[in-house]
Design an enzyme around this catalytic site. Structure first.
Site, PDB file in Angstrom:
ATOM      1  N   CYS A  44     -18.203  -4.327  -7.812  1.00 46.16           N
ATOM      2  CA  CYS A  44     -18.397  -2.974  -8.327  1.00 46.16           C
ATOM      3  C   CYS A  44     -19.423  -2.217  -7.463  1.00 46.16           C
ATOM      4  O   CYS A  44     -19.103  -1.826  -6.353  1.00 46.16           O
ATOM      5  CB  CYS A  44     -18.787  -3.005  -9.802  1.00 46.16           C
ATOM      6  SG  CYS A  44     -18.586  -1.412 -10.625  1.00 46.16           S
TER       7      CYS A  44
ATOM      8  N   GLU B  39     -15.838 -11.318 -13.035  1.00 49.01           N
ATOM      9  CA  GLU B  39     -16.571 -12.269 -13.872  1.00 49.01           C
ATOM     10  C   GLU B  39     -16.262 -12.092 -15.356  1.00 49.01           C
ATOM     11  O   GLU B  39     -16.596 -12.969 -16.162  1.00 49.01           O
ATOM     12  CB  GLU B  39     -18.085 -12.150 -13.621  1.00 49.01           C
ATOM     13  CG  GLU B  39     -18.783 -10.956 -14.240  1.00 49.01           C
ATOM     14  CD  GLU B  39     -18.577  -9.645 -13.512  1.00 49.01           C
ATOM     15  OE1 GLU B  39     -19.156  -8.632 -13.955  1.00 49.01           O
ATOM     16  OE2 GLU B  39     -17.841  -9.613 -12.497  1.00 49.01           O
TER      17      GLU B  39
ATOM     18  N   HIS C  69     -14.610  -6.048 -12.108  1.00 49.25           N
ATOM     19  CA  HIS C  69     -15.556  -7.085 -12.547  1.00 49.25           C
ATOM     20  C   HIS C  69     -14.800  -8.385 -12.819  1.00 49.25           C
ATOM     21  O   HIS C  69     -14.433  -8.674 -13.969  1.00 49.25           O
ATOM     22  CB  HIS C  69     -16.311  -6.628 -13.798  1.00 49.25           C
ATOM     23  CG  HIS C  69     -17.405  -5.657 -13.511  1.00 49.25           C
ATOM     24  ND1 HIS C  69     -18.696  -6.036 -13.237  1.00 49.25           N
ATOM     25  CD2 HIS C  69     -17.376  -4.306 -13.410  1.00 49.25           C
ATOM     26  CE1 HIS C  69     -19.433  -4.968 -13.003  1.00 49.25           C
ATOM     27  NE2 HIS C  69     -18.650  -3.904 -13.096  1.00 49.25           N
TER      28      HIS C  69
END
Length: 230
Positions: free
Chosen positions: A112, A213, A211
């Site tokens: 990001c 994760e 993102h």
């Protein structure tokens, strides 16, 4: 031995227990995802260029994490009315880490804000407010909500090798990359927003606008850990 993966952090006023103090913080999911991929996460709070040089020599890989807007002065632009809250300490710190990582040929993954900063580090510039370009807020619905965006990954890229033809991703950004000298584009959203960039002259120097994760998308982290293990 498991590779050491440094992850940059925020430095924010924070509350926990009886404390209301400045703290070095980051969503735990970053470290958890790195650990699940076979690495050991090392948190890297803002410091200076000397510390960056010392740290990079001890790390096997680096993650430039998400966070606040990049200071427009870093790429020679006037601030947009919606650009706010930039953190000069993180900008300076992470650019110094990227300088040191580039010289050391350290594997780097930008997430990001990390993608935006890697583009700026390479001499690029940013779109300061993506809704101006695409006409809606899908990339960042507001608050702590993530937008869901379908992306097309360019075949034959390192990104494609890491995650395949990925469909829907979670994103939370109102800025994006406009210019990215030295990088190739490796994924786009259907609305044309650039979603990933990578260098072809480095074993692993890659960044995504989303993102990974936050979803079952550990391929990027496994690829980073694999590169860091070499």
């Amino acid at each position: 031995m498991k590779p050491l993966i440094g992850v940059t952090t925020y430095r924010e006023q924070s509350r926990w227990g009886v404390w209301d103090e400045k703290a070095d913080v980051l969503h735990a999911v970053y470290a958890q995802t790195i650990e699940a991929a076979g690495g050991v996460a090392v948190l890297l709070p803002p410091s200076d260029a000397d510390a960056a040089l010392a740290l990079v020599g001890r790390l096997d890989g680096l993650v430039i994490a998400g966070g606040a807007d990049v200071d427009p002065w870093q790429y020679g632009a006037e601030p947009h009315e919606r650009t706010e809250g930039w953190r000069p300490d993180r900008d300076t710190w992470e650019l110094a880490l990227l300088d040191a990582a580039w010289e050391a040929r350290l594997p780097v993954l930008g997430i990001c804000r990390g993608m935006q900063l890697m583009a700026v580090h390479g001499g690029g510039s940013l779109v300061q407010h993506v809704p101006d370009a695409v006409g809606d807020e899908r990339h960042s619905p507001g608050g702590d909500e993530y937008g869901e965006i379908a992306v097309d990954v360019v075949p034959g890229t390192k990104l494609a090798g890491a995650i395949g033809e990925l469909g829907v991703v979670s994103c939370h950004h109102h800025q994006g990359v406009r210019e990215h000298p030295g990088f190739i584009a490796s994924a786009h959203a259907a609305d044309g927003t650039l979603e990933a960039i990578e260098r072809q002259d480095r074993p692993f120097w890659l960044a995504v606008q989303w993102h990974p994760e936050t979803r079952e998308d550990a391929g990027l982290f496994r690829s980073l850990v694999d590169a860091a293990s070499q």
